[in-house]
Design a protein around this motif. Structure first.
Motif, PDB file in Angstrom:
ATOM      1  N   PRO A 131       0.801   7.668  -7.637  1.00 52.29           N
ATOM      2  CA  PRO A 131       1.393   7.254  -8.914  1.00 52.29           C
ATOM      3  C   PRO A 131       0.739   6.037  -9.547  1.00 52.29           C
ATOM      4  O   PRO A 131       0.548   5.997 -10.768  1.00 52.29           O
ATOM      5  CB  PRO A 131       2.857   6.975  -8.540  1.00 52.29           C
ATOM      6  CG  PRO A 131       3.132   7.907  -7.407  1.00 52.29           C
ATOM      7  CD  PRO A 131       1.846   7.946  -6.619  1.00 52.29           C
ATOM      8  N   HIS A 132       0.376   5.028  -8.728  1.00 54.59           N
ATOM      9  CA  HIS A 132      -0.158   3.798  -9.335  1.00 54.59           C
ATOM     10  C   HIS A 132      -1.578   3.982  -9.870  1.00 54.59           C
ATOM     11  O   HIS A 132      -2.092   3.103 -10.562  1.00 54.59           O
ATOM     12  CB  HIS A 132      -0.109   2.629  -8.338  1.00 54.59           C
ATOM     13  CG  HIS A 132      -1.113   2.704  -7.219  1.00 54.59           C
ATOM     14  ND1 HIS A 132      -1.015   3.622  -6.195  1.00 54.59           N
ATOM     15  CD2 HIS A 132      -2.233   1.969  -6.962  1.00 54.59           C
ATOM     16  CE1 HIS A 132      -2.009   3.446  -5.352  1.00 54.59           C
ATOM     17  NE2 HIS A 132      -2.769   2.453  -5.793  1.00 54.59           N
ATOM     18  N   VAL A 152      10.663   2.385  -4.225  1.00 55.50           N
ATOM     19  CA  VAL A 152      10.295   3.794  -4.087  1.00 55.50           C
ATOM     20  C   VAL A 152       8.986   3.859  -3.304  1.00 55.50           C
ATOM     21  O   VAL A 152       8.151   2.957  -3.406  1.00 55.50           O
ATOM     22  CB  VAL A 152      10.147   4.437  -5.492  1.00 55.50           C
ATOM     23  CG1 VAL A 152       9.030   3.789  -6.270  1.00 55.50           C
ATOM     24  CG2 VAL A 152       9.951   5.925  -5.418  1.00 55.50           C
ATOM     25  N   PRO A 153       8.787   4.874  -2.468  1.00 55.83           N
ATOM     26  CA  PRO A 153       7.520   4.965  -1.739  1.00 55.83           C
ATOM     27  C   PRO A 153       6.335   5.159  -2.680  1.00 55.83           C
ATOM     28  O   PRO A 153       6.420   5.934  -3.643  1.00 55.83           O
ATOM     29  CB  PRO A 153       7.704   6.170  -0.822  1.00 55.83           C
ATOM     30  CG  PRO A 153       8.876   6.914  -1.353  1.00 55.83           C
ATOM     31  CD  PRO A 153       9.730   5.929  -2.069  1.00 55.83           C
ATOM     32  N   ALA A 154       5.241   4.476  -2.393  1.00 59.46           N
ATOM     33  CA  ALA A 154       4.069   4.519  -3.274  1.00 59.46           C
ATOM     34  C   ALA A 154       3.349   5.855  -3.212  1.00 59.46           C
ATOM     35  O   ALA A 154       2.588   6.191  -4.126  1.00 59.46           O
ATOM     36  CB  ALA A 154       3.108   3.387  -2.905  1.00 59.46           C
ATOM     37  N   GLU A 175       4.473   0.675   0.353  1.00 63.69           N
ATOM     38  CA  GLU A 175       3.640   1.478   1.240  1.00 63.69           C
ATOM     39  C   GLU A 175       4.482   2.290   2.238  1.00 63.69           C
ATOM     40  O   GLU A 175       5.560   1.866   2.669  1.00 63.69           O
ATOM     41  CB  GLU A 175       2.692   0.578   2.034  1.00 63.69           C
ATOM     42  CG  GLU A 175       1.606  -0.080   1.197  1.00 63.69           C
ATOM     43  CD  GLU A 175       0.344   0.754   1.148  1.00 63.69           C
ATOM     44  OE1 GLU A 175       0.414   1.927   0.729  1.00 63.69           O
ATOM     45  OE2 GLU A 175      -0.718   0.226   1.520  1.00 63.69           O
ATOM     46  N   PRO A 176       3.957   3.447   2.654  1.00 64.35           N
ATOM     47  CA  PRO A 176       4.650   4.276   3.643  1.00 64.35           C
ATOM     48  C   PRO A 176       4.262   3.892   5.069  1.00 64.35           C
ATOM     49  O   PRO A 176       3.326   3.128   5.300  1.00 64.35           O
ATOM     50  CB  PRO A 176       4.132   5.675   3.324  1.00 64.35           C
ATOM     51  CG  PRO A 176       2.724   5.417   2.873  1.00 64.35           C
ATOM     52  CD  PRO A 176       2.762   4.113   2.114  1.00 64.35           C
ATOM     53  N   PRO A 187      -3.587   0.173   0.216  1.00 65.91           N
ATOM     54  CA  PRO A 187      -4.625   0.864   0.989  1.00 65.91           C
ATOM     55  C   PRO A 187      -4.115   2.056   1.808  1.00 65.91           C
ATOM     56  O   PRO A 187      -4.812   3.067   1.915  1.00 65.91           O
ATOM     57  CB  PRO A 187      -5.185  -0.233   1.902  1.00 65.91           C
ATOM     58  CG  PRO A 187      -4.135  -1.298   1.935  1.00 65.91           C
ATOM     59  CD  PRO A 187      -3.469  -1.252   0.600  1.00 65.91           C
ATOM     60  N   VAL A 188      -2.919   1.960   2.370  1.00 59.00           N
ATOM     61  CA  VAL A 188      -2.393   3.077   3.160  1.00 59.00           C
ATOM     62  C   VAL A 188      -2.161   4.278   2.253  1.00 59.00           C
ATOM     63  O   VAL A 188      -2.587   5.402   2.538  1.00 59.00           O
ATOM     64  CB  VAL A 188      -1.093   2.679   3.883  1.00 59.00           C
ATOM     65  CG1 VAL A 188      -0.507   3.885   4.619  1.00 59.00           C
ATOM     66  CG2 VAL A 188      -1.340   1.537   4.852  1.00 59.00           C
ATOM     67  N   THR A 189      -1.494   4.037   1.132  1.00 60.76           N
ATOM     68  CA  THR A 189      -1.233   5.106   0.162  1.00 60.76           C
ATOM     69  C   THR A 189      -2.532   5.728  -0.330  1.00 60.76           C
ATOM     70  O   THR A 189      -2.664   6.959  -0.392  1.00 60.76           O
ATOM     71  CB  THR A 189      -0.432   4.543  -1.029  1.00 60.76           C
ATOM     72  OG1 THR A 189       0.886   4.207  -0.580  1.00 60.76           O
ATOM     73  CG2 THR A 189      -0.342   5.542  -2.167  1.00 60.76           C
TER      74      THR A 189
END
Length: 367
Positions: A319-320, A84-86, A107-108, A334-336
């Protein structure tokens, strides 16, 4: 004041039809799984191009019941991992946990904000059995790329289409809801196709899955008081289905108006401090949200407030980093994390006037 979203104005366009529909529903008094639900399911399935549609109480339940349905069919097992996307809304990950499965946060692509195909393939292990591709903010994910992954690794591919009602691929105009094994929609009031309360739906071409989720949403029963499996109570309200039937007829026109406004923003907002969303100019984006990135978001929020422009953050905490998912707090994404610190959504809706749009553009050029 330019409201972020004027729900009264959006829904007031349909007031007369709503009132007639309400009166008819009151007269019929068939409030649970009545004719409006079955009619909406048929109409929405036809709209998406899918064989089946099953109305649910909300979008979270729609995703959860898809996963539960695959467990009932033996195509997933408790403990299997699902990518699932972060950077998605937490409901996507919650559905996986509710089904007794394990989310794998990936990551997206920083260009589109949608799930990265490259990072997804890197994250695949023997325990990963499915991918949930989210069409975030109304823009289709890399559908063809994920279909290739699905076929290459024999995975289930599920759409979280909660924000993408009507988004279509260029090649053959296939719509969200008919781009994978199954899809989940939300009809939360702010959505492009929004109810006047909660609501959701599952679309699929899989007869076995359709039968399974139809049972699951209604106590595991197809005949009253005869329960075949352990089910839930997650039914689309008949009154909401009636309202959705009315609004569905205007969805394509409304989506096109959103795209027109988005193009005006993209052409008119010339400001190096703002990173505007990626858009290729096609119908693969329905602009549920027009999301920009800015380095100092607090300062930008103050600027918008001072100039009476509404805004919303989709979403302030990934979410994380949520307490509910503390077990993922160690992850380095990092991107998220940068996206969640910098993004902010500007007003965009089919009832904005050209004067509203031009005001937003002129003000943002001055930031």
């Amino acid at each position: 004041m330019i409201k972020f979203l004027d729900l009264h104005k959006i829904n007031n366009r349909f007031r007369e039809a709503f009132e007639v529909s309400f009166s008819n529903s009151l007269e019929a008094s068939h409030f649970i799984l009545g004719s409006n639900v079955s009619r909406f399911e048929n109409e929405f399935a036809q709209y998406c191009g899918s064989k089946y549609c099953v109305g649910t109480a909300n979008g979270l339940d729609a995703l959860t019941l898809i996963l539960k349905g695959y467990i009932e069919l033996g195509r997933l097992q408790k403990g299997d991992k699902v990518i699932v996307p972060a950077n998605t809304f937490i409901a996507t990950a919650l559905s996986i946990s509710h089904a007794g499965l394990e989310p794998v946060l990936v990551e997206p692509n920083p260009k589109t904000y949608n799930l990265s195909l490259e990072h997804t393939e890197e994250a695949l292990t023997e325990d990963v059995k499915a991918i949930v591709m989210v069409h975030l903010y109304g823009q289709l994910a890399d559908v063809e790329g994920f279909k290739n992954l699905k076929n290459k690794y024999d995975l289930l591919l599920i759409e979280d289409a909660a924000q993408a009602h009507g988004a279509a691929l260029n090649t053959n105009n296939l719509r969200a809801g008919n781009l994978a094994d199954a899809a989940a929609f939300s009809f939360y009031p702010s959505k492009n196709l929004g109810a006047l309360g909660d609501g959701g739906a599952i679309t699929t071409n899989d007869t076995e899955l359709h039968n399974a989720v139809s049972l699951l949403r209604n106590y595991g029963s197809r005949e009253k008081y005869k329960n075949e499996i352990i089910g839930y109570n997650s039914r689309l309200d008949d009154m909401q289905a009636a309202f959705l039937r009315i609004k569905l007829k205007a969805l394509d026109v409304d989506n096109e108006q959103r795209r027109i406004i988005a193009k005006q923003y993209l052409n008119g907002i010339q400001n190096a401090k703002l990173k505007l969303p990626y858009y290729n100019g096609t119908n693969n984006h329905v602009f549920y949200a027009f999301v920009v990135e800015v380095e100092d978001r607090d300062d930008f929020v103050n600027f918008l407030d001072q100039n009476h422009i509404g805004w919303l953050i989709h979403y302030p905490i990934p979410p994380h980093k949520q307490r509910a998912f503390y077990r993922f707090s160690h992850l380095k994404l990092p991107v998220t994390e940068q996206i969640h610190k910098r993004v902010i959504s500007l007003p965009i809706s089919p009832v904005m006037t050209d004067q509203d749009v031009q005001y937003v553009i002129e003000i943002l050029k001055k930031y």
